[in-house]
Design a protein around this motif. Structure first.
Motif, PDB file in Angstrom:
ATOM      1  N   LYS A   1       0.831  -1.198   0.000  1.00 47.16           N
ATOM      2  CA  LYS A   1       0.000   0.000   0.000  1.00 47.16           C
ATOM      3  C   LYS A   1       0.869   1.253   0.000  1.00 47.16           C
ATOM      4  O   LYS A   1       1.954   1.277   0.572  1.00 47.16           O
ATOM      5  CB  LYS A   1      -0.918  -0.013   1.229  1.00 47.16           C
ATOM      6  CG  LYS A   1      -1.846   1.189   1.344  1.00 47.16           C
ATOM      7  CD  LYS A   1      -2.694   1.101   2.593  1.00 47.16           C
ATOM      8  CE  LYS A   1      -3.601   2.315   2.723  1.00 47.16           C
ATOM      9  NZ  LYS A   1      -4.433   2.250   3.949  1.00 47.16           N
ATOM     10  N   ASP A   2       0.372   2.290  -0.681  1.00 49.00           N
ATOM     11  CA  ASP A   2       1.041   3.592  -0.746  1.00 49.00           C
ATOM     12  C   ASP A   2       2.436   3.473  -1.351  1.00 49.00           C
ATOM     13  O   ASP A   2       3.423   4.030  -0.852  1.00 49.00           O
ATOM     14  CB  ASP A   2       1.127   4.236   0.641  1.00 49.00           C
ATOM     15  CG  ASP A   2      -0.252   4.545   1.216  1.00 49.00           C
ATOM     16  OD1 ASP A   2      -1.183   4.710   0.419  1.00 49.00           O
ATOM     17  OD2 ASP A   2      -0.378   4.610   2.453  1.00 49.00           O
TER      18      ASP A   2
ATOM     19  N   ASN B   1      -0.064   2.459  -6.171  1.00 46.08           N
ATOM     20  CA  ASN B   1      -0.801   1.455  -5.409  1.00 46.08           C
ATOM     21  C   ASN B   1      -1.298   2.108  -4.120  1.00 46.08           C
ATOM     22  O   ASN B   1      -0.639   2.052  -3.085  1.00 46.08           O
ATOM     23  CB  ASN B   1       0.103   0.262  -5.077  1.00 46.08           C
ATOM     24  CG  ASN B   1       0.827  -0.261  -6.301  1.00 46.08           C
ATOM     25  OD1 ASN B   1       0.225  -0.652  -7.280  1.00 46.08           O
ATOM     26  ND2 ASN B   1       2.159  -0.232  -6.253  1.00 46.08           N
TER      27      ASN B   1
ATOM     28  N   GLU C   1      -3.866   1.203  -2.541  1.00 45.68           N
ATOM     29  CA  GLU C   1      -4.192   0.053  -1.710  1.00 45.68           C
ATOM     30  C   GLU C   1      -3.265  -1.085  -2.119  1.00 45.68           C
ATOM     31  O   GLU C   1      -2.770  -1.123  -3.256  1.00 45.68           O
ATOM     32  CB  GLU C   1      -5.653  -0.369  -1.884  1.00 45.68           C
ATOM     33  CG  GLU C   1      -6.662   0.678  -1.415  1.00 45.68           C
ATOM     34  CD  GLU C   1      -6.605   0.932   0.078  1.00 45.68           C
ATOM     35  OE1 GLU C   1      -6.185   0.008   0.814  1.00 45.68           O
ATOM     36  OE2 GLU C   1      -6.975   2.038   0.514  1.00 45.68           O
TER      37      GLU C   1
ATOM     38  N   GLU D   1      -4.860  11.412  -2.408  1.00 45.66           N
ATOM     39  CA  GLU D   1      -5.973  11.113  -1.519  1.00 45.66           C
ATOM     40  C   GLU D   1      -6.956  12.280  -1.441  1.00 45.66           C
ATOM     41  O   GLU D   1      -8.126  12.096  -1.131  1.00 45.66           O
ATOM     42  CB  GLU D   1      -5.437  10.788  -0.121  1.00 45.66           C
ATOM     43  CG  GLU D   1      -4.654   9.477  -0.079  1.00 45.66           C
ATOM     44  CD  GLU D   1      -4.096   9.193   1.299  1.00 45.66           C
ATOM     45  OE1 GLU D   1      -4.046  10.145   2.114  1.00 45.66           O
ATOM     46  OE2 GLU D   1      -3.716   8.037   1.555  1.00 45.66           O
TER      47      GLU D   1
END
Length: 737
Positions: free
Chosen positions: A632-633, A689, A691, A729
């Motif tokens: 993630k991230d 990515n 998630e 985000e």
């Protein structure tokens, strides 16, 4: 005609049609698919009655979306279970509307259950048509008290699961909406329990009993083995239930005898029957058995791929250890090598020579998309052994078959004699491997070679307890008279490397785990497995614990790991259940040290002959970048460089696909330009990515006349910068143009 129309206009007609769609059809399809189980029928009735009470004469805005999702859930479950033997999970929900999700084996071959799709579509259309009649629209809805019916059915299901838990597959006990509800409910309960219990324990759980090397048992041999060579025969997907002596040893209720000839050979060697397979997938099984370590007990990036970035650990694998002591090391499989990067992983483990489908010059007896059929494969393997025996140097050879991989390979006469293609393929393999062992005996190989017959994984058996984790190990040695016919005790793939080194009395590296099959131990041992979505742990003291998708664990009294039945001791969740998951996670710790940045290189500059047409995303894949975990991230960058070695004037057309959990996923991948002799291809792109991506695969497909060379196919994942992550985000924070 008027009577028929009047009946159709009656309010009860929509109720009947809705009942057929949400209750009768799921029950009938469960029976037709062979999924009969009391808990499954109860689950269908509970969800079906809930939908019936909730949707009858409710708003179109509520009924149409829910019924569409209901139909997709039912069809998707049938297709995914048929294709890969598991139910959809939360991570799959984004793909439920994808046509590829409901294809037979994610290869575009169409629906495996078209009758179910047709029945769902006709029932849904009939219901919507009847809802449009004015007389029907004025019908009364159910009172809220009717909700007590589905709630009571759910309660009965929960109570039955607690009082008499079943070990049947998930799809036999649940339909998909019920499974998702159970997961969500149980997760909420665990979060509440964790909050009430307080903080996590400060120290990590102890896994020394799982990860340490144990050579303290009593040796079966008086001195080091006399064999010069090592031959490991790995049979695709074969479960220990197929061998008669294994079934008899545990008192199995499985009555069929699919491999009688291999069963006869088992009586001539030392058979370890309580033998645990730690996971699914060939590359995971090969890693565990050849590197003396647990394969990952989840669906994360296989340790075999991580081995490419860890030379020190690679040198401790069995092929590297034997090569260091003077043996030439060889790997020969019937399929192509590029899938799952075995063209790079096997040399990294220490194999001097790594060969796949292209090595075989003998003509196959069957056309099989994965590679050589088993009879032709073992005939080629026998000639390979003959070549090795002409040399003066001792050798190690590892073989891997492919004919018993779905969709299964068998001649027509075998298909005519057996109930289905799977049993026919097993029978064909049985004859092929028995003929191969007979050929080895005639050549005198068994007199100077340690031979081990095992399987990479188990394709399981319905209604056979623990079949997905039940393997076998058949050992044939020159000192056979000193060895027992049946080897008692719990062992697994994690023990194979230590066992071979122990046979030769070679020192075993400290990072190798497990016990030796060539020793007797006075007590039990801890061991773990993760198959069919169930995490299992045996404590070595007579207790087997099994944790399911609801994060609920059940305890059984079981002297060994594999048993036909076991006494149920109770269930638990919360911190004790999480402790088992933590132990598995510690065993899973990445060989790359869980570094924030990950880098993989899948190019090996080998000549690749192209096909004129591409028909299979898996068998025709040109790179081995499969089943990766992208954290993630992070941002993943892919760099690709390809040149033509020999192409006609039309050049080669290449395509790069990405998949997650074996299904296509849309990413911003640029179209690959035409590759020609005058213009090599160089390309780099990146994607984010936000998630975690799991079971993520790259599929490079190419068609043309000639050959190419992949100079670079690198995949690098780095953490996203904080500023970039914040803008992704919160896109409203992006500056105005």
């Amino acid at each position: 005609m008027r009577v028929t129309c009047n009946w159709l206009r009656h309010p009860s007609s929509t109720l009947l049609t809705l009942g057929l769609l949400v209750i009768a059809l799921p029950l009938l399809s469960r029976y037709a698919l062979g999924w009969s189980h009391p808990y499954g029928y109860l689950s269908d009735l509970a969800i079906g009655s809930l939908l019936l009470v909730t949707l009858h004469q409710r708003s179109w805005l509520l009924s149409i979306p829910l019924l569409l999702v209901w139909c997709i859930f039912n069809l998707s479950t049938a297709e995914l279970v048929n294709a890969v033997g598991r139910m959809p999970g939360p991570a799959d929900l984004q793909y439920l509307g994808d046509a590829q999700f409901v294809s037979h084996s994610t290869q575009g071959s169409g629906l495996s259950q078209p009758w179910l799709a047709l029945a769902l579509a006709l029932n849904l259309a009939a219901y919507l048509a009847l809802r449009s009649w004015p007389a029907v629209r004025r019908a009364a809805t159910f009172k809220r008290t009717w909700l007590l019916l589905p709630l009571s059915l759910f309660a009965v299901h929960v109570v039955c699961q607690q009082l008499k838990p079943s070990e049947a597959d998930q799809w036999l006990q649940f339909n998909l909406p019920h499974k998702l509800l159970a997961e969500s409910s149980n997760s909420a309960q665990q979060q509440l329990a964790d909050w009430l219990d307080g903080d996590e324990p400060s120290s990590p759980p102890d896994i020394r009993g799982l990860s340490q090397l144990d050579l303290n048992g009593n040796p079966l041999l008086k001195q080091a083995g006399s064999a010069r060579n090592v031959l490991i025969i790995t049979l695709e997907g074969v479960t220990g239930a197929y061998l008669q002596a294994s079934r008899q040893a545990i008192g199995s209720s499985y009555m069929q005898d699919p491999m009688p000839r291999l069963s006869q050979w088992a009586e001539r060697g030392m058979l370890t029957y309580d033998y645990v397979l730690h996971s699914h997938q060939t590359i995971r099984g090969l890693y565990a058995m050849l590197c003396g370590d647990y394969s990952k007990l989840d669906s994360g990036t296989p340790k075999g791929l991580e081995l490419l970035n860890n030379k020190a650990r690679s040198e401790q694998c069995l092929p590297a250890q034997l090569r260091e002591r003077g043996l030439s090391t060889h790997f020969l499989q019937g399929a192509g090598l590029r899938f799952m990067a075995k063209d790079q992983i096997m040399p990294q483990m220490g194999f001097d020579k790594t060969h796949g489908r292209d090595w075989f010059k003998n003509k196959p007896y069957l056309e099989f998309p994965w590679g050589m059929d088993d009879k032709a494969y073992f005939e080629g393997a026998l000639s390979y052994v003959q070549q090795l025996r002409k040399q003066q140097q001792p050798w190690m050879l590892t073989l891997l078959t492919v004919g018993t991989h779905q969709p299964y390979s068998a001649p027509q006469d075998y298909l005519d004699r057996h109930a289905n293609a799977k049993l026919a393929a097993i029978a064909y393999l049985d004859d092929a491997v028995a003929d191969f062992l007979n050929g080895l005996e005639k050549q005198g190989v068994l007199k100077d070679t340690l031979v081990i017959v095992t399987s990479d994984e188990s394709h399981g058996l319905e209604n056979v307890r623990l079949a997905s984790a039940w393997g076998f190990n058949l050992l044939l040695a020159p000192e056979q008279a000193q060895l027992p016919v049946l080897k008692h005790g719990v062992y697994g793939h994690v023990d194979l490397t230590a066992s071979v080194l122990d046979y030769f009395a070679f020192p075993v590296p400290a990072n190798i785990a497990g016990r030796s099959l060539l020793r007797d131990y006075p007590g039990g041992r801890e061991i773990m497995s993760y198959t069919n979505g169930l995490l299992r742990q045996h404590d070595g003291n007579g207790t087997l614990t099994e944790c399911d998708f609801q994060q609920v664990c059940r305890r059984y009294a079981s002297p060994g790991f594999i048993a036909d039945s076991a006494r149920y001791l109770g269930r638990f969740s919360g911190k004790p259940a999480r402790l088992i998951s933590q132990r598995a996670a510690l065993l899973d710790q990445s060989l790359t040290g869980n570094q924030a940045e990950q880098h993989y290189q899948f190019a090996n500059s080998q000549r690749i002959k192209l096909k004129s047409t591409v028909s299979d995303d898996w068998a025709d894949n040109l790179v081995g970048a499969q089943y990766l975990t992208l954290a993630k991230d992070t941002q993943t960058t892919v760099t690709l460089k390809i040149r033509a070695l020999r192409l006609d004037k039309q050049g080669a057309r290449l395509q790069l696909k990405t998949k997650e959990y074996d299904r296509d996923v849309a990413l911003p991948i640029p179209e690959l330009p035409l590759l020609t002799r005058a213009k090599p291809m160089e390309l780099s792109f990146a994607f984010d990515n936000l998630e975690a991506r799991k079971a993520f695969s790259f599929h490079l497909l190419g068609q043309g006349q000639g050959a190419i060379e992949i100079l670079d196919f690198s995949v690098t994942s780095k953490p996203l910068e904080a500023k970039l992550l914040a803008t992704q985000e919160n896109p409203e924070e992006l500056p105005s143009p």
